[in-house]
Design an enzyme around this catalytic site. Structure first.
Site, PDB file in Angstrom:
ATOM      1  N   TYR A  25      18.304  -3.460  -4.648  1.00 11.01           N
ATOM      2  CA  TYR A  25      18.961  -2.919  -3.459  1.00 11.01           C
ATOM      3  C   TYR A  25      18.452  -1.502  -3.194  1.00 11.01           C
ATOM      4  O   TYR A  25      19.198  -0.579  -2.946  1.00 11.01           O
ATOM      5  CB  TYR A  25      20.484  -2.934  -3.638  1.00 11.01           C
ATOM      6  CG  TYR A  25      21.259  -2.976  -2.335  1.00 11.01           C
ATOM      7  CD1 TYR A  25      21.251  -4.118  -1.546  1.00 11.01           C
ATOM      8  CD2 TYR A  25      21.997  -1.873  -1.910  1.00 11.01           C
ATOM      9  CE1 TYR A  25      21.957  -4.165  -0.360  1.00 11.01           C
ATOM     10  CE2 TYR A  25      22.711  -1.908  -0.722  1.00 11.01           C
ATOM     11  CZ  TYR A  25      22.686  -3.057   0.050  1.00 11.01           C
ATOM     12  OH  TYR A  25      23.394  -3.102   1.231  1.00 11.01           O
ATOM     13  N   ASP A  83       7.350  -3.175  -8.368  1.00  9.83           N
ATOM     14  CA  ASP A  83       6.326  -4.067  -8.909  1.00  9.83           C
ATOM     15  C   ASP A  83       6.290  -4.082 -10.432  1.00  9.83           C
ATOM     16  O   ASP A  83       6.205  -5.142 -11.051  1.00  9.83           O
ATOM     17  CB  ASP A  83       4.938  -3.642  -8.407  1.00  9.83           C
ATOM     18  CG  ASP A  83       4.741  -3.880  -6.927  1.00  9.83           C
ATOM     19  OD1 ASP A  83       5.561  -4.595  -6.324  1.00  9.83           O
ATOM     20  OD2 ASP A  83       3.764  -3.348  -6.375  1.00  9.83           O
ATOM     21  N   GLN A  86       8.946  -6.130 -12.338  1.00  6.56           N
ATOM     22  CA  GLN A  86       9.202  -7.516 -11.945  1.00  6.56           C
ATOM     23  C   GLN A  86       8.929  -8.498 -13.080  1.00  6.56           C
ATOM     24  O   GLN A  86       9.696  -9.441 -13.298  1.00  6.56           O
ATOM     25  CB  GLN A  86       8.364  -7.884 -10.717  1.00  6.56           C
ATOM     26  CG  GLN A  86       8.861  -7.243  -9.439  1.00  6.56           C
ATOM     27  CD  GLN A  86       8.090  -7.704  -8.219  1.00  6.56           C
ATOM     28  OE1 GLN A  86       7.330  -8.671  -8.262  1.00  6.56           O
ATOM     29  NE2 GLN A  86       8.279  -7.005  -7.103  1.00  6.56           N
ATOM     30  N   HIS A 108       5.675  -8.408  -1.705  1.00  6.62           N
ATOM     31  CA  HIS A 108       4.339  -8.017  -2.153  1.00  6.62           C
ATOM     32  C   HIS A 108       3.950  -9.012  -3.231  1.00  6.62           C
ATOM     33  O   HIS A 108       4.748  -9.328  -4.113  1.00  6.62           O
ATOM     34  CB  HIS A 108       4.339  -6.587  -2.687  1.00  6.62           C
ATOM     35  CG  HIS A 108       2.996  -6.103  -3.158  1.00  6.62           C
ATOM     36  ND1 HIS A 108       1.841  -6.299  -2.434  1.00  6.62           N
ATOM     37  CD2 HIS A 108       2.618  -5.446  -4.293  1.00  6.62           C
ATOM     38  CE1 HIS A 108       0.816  -5.766  -3.090  1.00  6.62           C
ATOM     39  NE2 HIS A 108       1.263  -5.260  -4.225  1.00  6.62           N
ATOM     40  N   ASP A 191      -3.939  -4.812   0.689  1.00  6.97           N
ATOM     41  CA  ASP A 191      -2.888  -3.802   0.557  1.00  6.97           C
ATOM     42  C   ASP A 191      -3.325  -2.692  -0.392  1.00  6.97           C
ATOM     43  O   ASP A 191      -3.214  -1.501  -0.067  1.00  6.97           O
ATOM     44  CB  ASP A 191      -1.606  -4.458   0.058  1.00  6.97           C
ATOM     45  CG  ASP A 191      -0.453  -3.478  -0.065  1.00  6.97           C
ATOM     46  OD1 ASP A 191       0.096  -3.074   0.981  1.00  6.97           O
ATOM     47  OD2 ASP A 191      -0.094  -3.103  -1.197  1.00  6.97           O
ATOM     48  N   GLU A 227      -4.586  23.039  11.163  1.00 10.87           N
ATOM     49  CA  GLU A 227      -5.687  22.336  11.816  1.00 10.87           C
ATOM     50  C   GLU A 227      -6.039  21.005  11.161  1.00 10.87           C
ATOM     51  O   GLU A 227      -6.374  20.044  11.856  1.00 10.87           O
ATOM     52  CB  GLU A 227      -6.934  23.236  11.859  1.00 10.87           C
ATOM     53  CG  GLU A 227      -6.774  24.484  12.710  1.00 10.87           C
ATOM     54  CD  GLU A 227      -6.486  24.168  14.177  1.00 10.87           C
ATOM     55  OE1 GLU A 227      -6.832  23.061  14.641  1.00 10.87           O
ATOM     56  OE2 GLU A 227      -5.899  25.020  14.868  1.00 10.87           O
TER      57      GLU A 227
END
Length: 332
Positions: A25, A83, A86, A108, A191, A227
């Site tokens: 969450y 990731d 997991q 992903h 990715d 810049e």
């Protein structure tokens, strides 16, 4: 041409009676879970017991439980935790409670592609990847639009994996903006390449080198910062909205001529060859093996030696002061 879908192409009916467990969450988990709930789906939240997100998810009106219990109850397990954890969470809590016909869903695909998770062959493997941060996924949904997403099915055991994939994409609002079909391999490799060569690594290195060039030539660091860093967003916003050619048509004639003729001097064929090397290291697993090794040895401390280069760089010291001018309430 890539296959695409819009909102009107998709029905929620195939997943209306299914339970979707959102695991995690955080920024994406919060947004996607709430969008799905508001779209009328049956959503439960799986979290580490006693974790910081538990009370927030309950306050948002969700039924919250352990990851193991959520996996048992759900038809679709939508994994939105970081990731690098997991694999362990799958091994400890998801895998032992996974049964035939369920779906493992991701935003992903790295965990499946690099086999951090070795899923059984009797479940669906699907991906819905919104191309924007969780805050934007929620914001655009509430504005009756959405954040575009790329979608994929790696394993269709049930024969209904695409119904599940497209249904979730519709429920989180992404189909309103448009969906593009991809593959797990393509999503992971492109990715990571984008992050390393362009969006994060390439952009940060380009800006830092440009800043150093001006300062070393005797220009004030504050002017150099404006810049080469601050104004970058103006150009990126134009490119995102109108494309590269549209950007050229919206800058001054001097900027257009200078950019068109000098840009290739800065980003030349040697740079492109280096980009190819970066891509090869992703494709052949070199980067994955290096990253896993670093993380296993040092955890989040693996970043420290690299982050220190920027923490101590003049562009950051000057930048903190310059940002105070523009965002006086900012707390960095």
């Amino acid at each position: 041409m890539a296959q695409t879908w819009k909102d009107t192409d998709i029905s929620l009916d195939p997943i209306k009676d299914q339970t979707i467990a959102v695991i995690g969450y955080g920024i994406q988990g919060d947004a996607q879970a709430n969008n799905m709930k508001d779209s009328g789906l049956n959503v439960i939240i799986g979290l580490k017991e006693g974790g910081n997100s538990w009370k927030k998810a309950e306050a948002d009106g969700h039924k919250v439980m352990s990851v193991a219990d959520a996996t048992k109850q759900a038809d679709i397990i939508h994994i939105l935790i970081p990731d690098m954890i997991q694999g362990q969470v799958y091994k400890d809590e998801i895998g032992p409670n996974l049964s035939e016909g369920k779906a493992l869903s991701f935003s992903h695909a790295a965990a499946i592609y690099w086999k951090w998770i070795e899923a059984p062959n009797n479940v669906d493997l699907i991906m819905i990847a919104p191309k924007g941060p969780g805050s934007k996924v929620r914001e655009t949904y509430l504005d009756n639009f959405g954040t575009p997403a790329i979608v994929a099915v790696e394993q269709d055991f049930t024969g209904k994996a695409w119904d599940r994939t497209l249904g979730i994409a519709k429920a989180i609002g992404s189909a309103r903006a448009g969906l593009i079909k991809t593959a797990f391999k393509e999503e992971v490799e492109t990715d990571w390449f984008g992050e390393q060569a362009d969006l994060c690594g390439g952009a940060a290195s380009m800006v830092t080198n440009a800043f150093e060039t001006l300062v070393e030539a005797g220009y004030q660091p504050e002017i150099a910062y404006f810049e080469v860093l601050h104004e970058l967003k103006l150009i990126v916003d134009m490119i995102q909205r109108y494309g590269i050619n549209g950007m050229w048509r919206r800058v001054s004639e001097t900027a257009r001529y200078g950019g068109l003729t000098r840009g290739p001097m800065v980003m030349d064929s040697a740079n492109k060859e280096n980009m190819k090397k970066v891509l090869t290291m992703i494709q052949d697993g070199t980067f994955n093996n290096e990253w896993i090794s670093e993380y296993q040895k040092n955890g989040k401390d693996a970043f420290d030696k690299y982050m220190k280069q920027y923490d101590e760089h003049q562009i950051e010291k000057v930048g903190k002061e310059m940002r105070k001018m523009m965002w006086p309430d900012s707390t960095e």
